[in-house]
Motif scaffolding. Structure first.
Motif, PDB file in Angstrom:
ATOM      1  N   TRP A 198      -5.618   7.610   0.577  1.00  0.00           N
ATOM      2  CA  TRP A 198      -5.589   7.261  -0.849  1.00  0.00           C
ATOM      3  C   TRP A 198      -6.964   7.469  -1.477  1.00  0.00           C
ATOM      4  CZ3 TRP A 198      -8.503   3.228  -2.994  1.00  0.00           C
ATOM      5  CH2 TRP A 198      -8.279   2.997  -4.353  1.00  0.00           C
ATOM      6  N   TYR A 199      -8.024   7.062  -0.771  1.00  0.00           N
ATOM      7  CA  TYR A 199      -9.385   7.189  -1.299  1.00  0.00           C
ATOM      8  C   TYR A 199      -9.734   8.651  -1.578  1.00  0.00           C
ATOM      9  CZ  TYR A 199     -14.451   6.897  -1.665  1.00  0.00           C
ATOM     10  OH  TYR A 199     -15.743   7.017  -2.107  1.00  0.00           O
ATOM     11  N   ARG A 222      -5.102   8.555  -8.085  1.00  0.00           N
ATOM     12  CA  ARG A 222      -5.821   9.608  -7.373  1.00  0.00           C
ATOM     13  C   ARG A 222      -4.840  10.646  -6.835  1.00  0.00           C
ATOM     14  NH1 ARG A 222     -11.120   8.170  -5.422  1.00  0.00           N
ATOM     15  NH2 ARG A 222     -11.713   6.064  -6.038  1.00  0.00           N
ATOM     16  N   LEU A 261      -5.168   3.810   3.332  1.00  0.00           N
ATOM     17  CA  LEU A 261      -6.312   3.592   2.438  1.00  0.00           C
ATOM     18  C   LEU A 261      -7.285   4.759   2.482  1.00  0.00           C
ATOM     19  CD1 LEU A 261      -6.983  -0.213   3.049  1.00  0.00           C
ATOM     20  CD2 LEU A 261      -5.865   0.858   1.086  1.00  0.00           C
ATOM     21  N   ILE A 262      -7.480   5.336   3.661  1.00  0.00           N
ATOM     22  CA  ILE A 262      -8.391   6.489   3.785  1.00  0.00           C
ATOM     23  C   ILE A 262      -7.865   7.671   2.977  1.00  0.00           C
ATOM     24  CG2 ILE A 262      -9.255   8.237   5.386  1.00  0.00           C
ATOM     25  CD1 ILE A 262      -9.396   5.971   7.504  1.00  0.00           C
ATOM     26  N   THR A 284       0.838  -1.215   0.000  1.00  0.00           N
ATOM     27  CA  THR A 284       0.000   0.000   0.000  1.00  0.00           C
ATOM     28  C   THR A 284       0.862   1.250   0.000  1.00  0.00           C
ATOM     29  OG1 THR A 284      -0.209   0.160   2.425  1.00  0.00           O
ATOM     30  CG2 THR A 284      -1.820  -1.212   1.268  1.00  0.00           C
ATOM     31  N   HIS A 290       0.402   3.961  -2.783  1.00  0.00           N
ATOM     32  CA  HIS A 290       0.030   5.246  -2.190  1.00  0.00           C
ATOM     33  C   HIS A 290       1.038   6.320  -2.558  1.00  0.00           C
ATOM     34  CE1 HIS A 290      -0.546   8.249   1.031  1.00  0.00           C
ATOM     35  NE2 HIS A 290      -1.759   7.768   1.147  1.00  0.00           N
TER      36      HIS A 290
END
Length: 344
Positions: free
Chosen positions: A98-99, A240, A95-96, A19, A23
Motif C-alpha cells: 500500500w505504501y 495510492r 501495508l508495504i 487493511t 488496500h
C-alpha cells in the motif's frame, strides 16, 4: 490465557480485513473514478455498501481458506500463535505494498502467511495441505489474470465493433452511466471473495481452540464482523493504489472501464461459486484493465508499470510467508521471555 489469545486473533483478523478493504478499495472504484463516471466519495460509499452485501452471500471460499492447513489440536495456545503470525505477516505485506502504491493481492498475502507460519511451526504442529494450495490457490492465481486479460480484450473488441458507427462522445456517455452497475457488481464480487477469507481464518482459529467443529457453519457474528470490517476499510479509501490502477497503467475511457469491471465481476462470481477458489480481486481487475486498454494499441499500456505490478504479484506469496514465519519466531521468543524470565 487461551481465551485472551482467541480474542487477540479475532481482533487482528478484523484488522487484516480492514487493511484488505482500504488496500483493495481501488479494485472496485479506480476505473469509475478515473473515467469520471462516479465521484470518489460516491464511489467509496457504493463500494463499501456492496462489499458488505457481498460478504453475506456465501461461505464456500471461507471453508477453502480454512482447509489450507491443519493445526494440531492438543496445544490450542500454540495453534492460535500460528494463526496470529499468519495474520501479522499478511498485514505487514499489505501495508508495504500500500505504501508503495502497488496493487498486490491481500488474498495471497493471507494464504502465504498461513503457509509461512505453518512451516515455521513444523510438521508436528501444523500440516500444509499442498494439494489444496495448488488446486485452489496457485492454479487460479495464474489462470485468473490470463482469463481477465483475454476476456476484457474480447469484450472491448465486441463493443468497438457493435458501436463503430455511433459517435464516440455518445458511446462514452452511455457507458459512463453503465459503469455504476459494473462498479457495483465488481464491489459485490470483492466482498464475496475477500471478506470470506477473513471469515475462514477466524473459523480456523475457532476450530484450533476447540470453540467450533470443522463441519460447522460459520457463526453469524463472524460473518457480520468480517463484512463490517472490510466495508469500513473500503470506505476509508486507498488513494495510492487507485492512482496506479486508474491512471498509471493506461488512461481509460468509460467503455473500457465498463469492460474491465464487468469481466472482473464475472470472474469473481464464477470462481467463488463454481471453483470455490480464493482468487485475487486485484489480479483480476488489473489484468482486465490491461486487456481492455490493449484494444487501443498494445503500446498504450504502460508495460513498465505493469511489470512492477507483476513483480509484486510474484513476491506476495513468499514475502508474506517469510514475514509470517518471522512473526511466529518473534511471538515464540516473546512468549518464552514472559514465561521464563518474568514468570507470567
Amino acid at each position: 490465557m487461551e481465551l485472551a489469545i482467541v480474542i487477540t486473533v479475532v481482533v487482528v483478523a478484523l484488522v487484516f480485513d480492514y487493511t484488505n478493504g482500504f488496500h483493495d478499495a481501488a479494485n472496485a472504484i479506480a476505473t469509475s473514478v478515473s473515467t469520471r463516471a462516479l465521484t470518489p466519495r460516491i464511489a467509496l460509499i457504493l463500494a463499501a455498501v456492496m462489499n458488505f452485501v457481498g460478504a453475506l452471500l456465501g461461505q464456500k471460499v471461507a471453508h477453502t481458506v480454512a482447509d489450507t492447513l491443519s493445526i494440531a489440536g492438543d496445544d490450542a495456545e500454540h495453534a492460535l500463535t500460528i494463526v496470529l503470525a499468519a495474520l501479522l505477516g499478511a498485514i505487514a505485506w499489505n501495508l508495504i505494498t500500500w505504501y508503495f502504491g502497488l496493487p498486490s493481492s491481500s488474498s495471497h498475502a493471507l494464504i502465504g502467511g498461513l503457509v509461512g507460519a505453518a512451516l515455521a511451526a513444523g510438521p508436528d504442529l501444523a500440516t500444509v495441505h499442498w494439494q489444496t494450495i495448488v488446486d485452489k490457490v496457485l492454479i487460479p492465481m495464474v489462470a485468473s489474470p490470463i482469463v481477465g486479460f483475454c476476456l476484457a480484450f474480447l469484450v472491448m473488441l465486441s463493443i468497438m465493433w457493435i458501436f463503430k458507427s455511433r459517435p464516440a462522445a455518445k458511446v462514452h456517455r452511455s457507458f459512463r452511466g453503465m459503469q455504476t452497475i459494473s462498479a457495483s457488481a465488481l464491489a459485490l464480487g470483492h466482498g464475496l471473495q475477500d471478506a470470506q477469507k477473513t471469515m475462514g481464518v477466524i473459523f480456523l482459529a475457532l476450530v484450533a481452540s476447540g470453540h467450533a467443529d470443522p463441519n460447522d457453519d460459520l457463526p453469524l457474528w463472524v460473518i457480520v464482523c468480517a463484512a463490517s470490517a472490510i466495508s469500513l476499510g473500503t470506505y476509508s479509501g486507498g488513494w495510492r493504489i487507485m492512482r496506479t490502477l486508474g491512471r498509471k497503467i493506461i488512461h481509460l475511457d468509460p467503455a473500457r472501464g465498463f469492460s474491465a469491471e464487468s469481466v472482473g465481476a464475472a470472474v469473481l462470481y464464477s470462481t467463488a461459486y463454481i471453483w470455490q477458489a480464493p482468487i485475487s480481486t486485484t489480479h483480476t481487475i488489473t489484468s482486465a484493465i490491461m486487456g481492455a486498454g490493449a484494444t487501443k494499441r498494445f503500446s498504450a499500456v504502460r508495460w513498465g508499470v505493469a511489470g512492477n505490478i507483476v513483480t509484486a504479484w510474484v513476491l506476495t506469496f513468499p514475502a508474506a510467508g517469510l514475514a509470517a514465519a518471522t512473526a511466529y519466531e518473534l511471538i515464540r521468543l516473546l512468549h518464552g521471555l514472559f514465561v521464563n524470565v518474568l514468570g507470567l
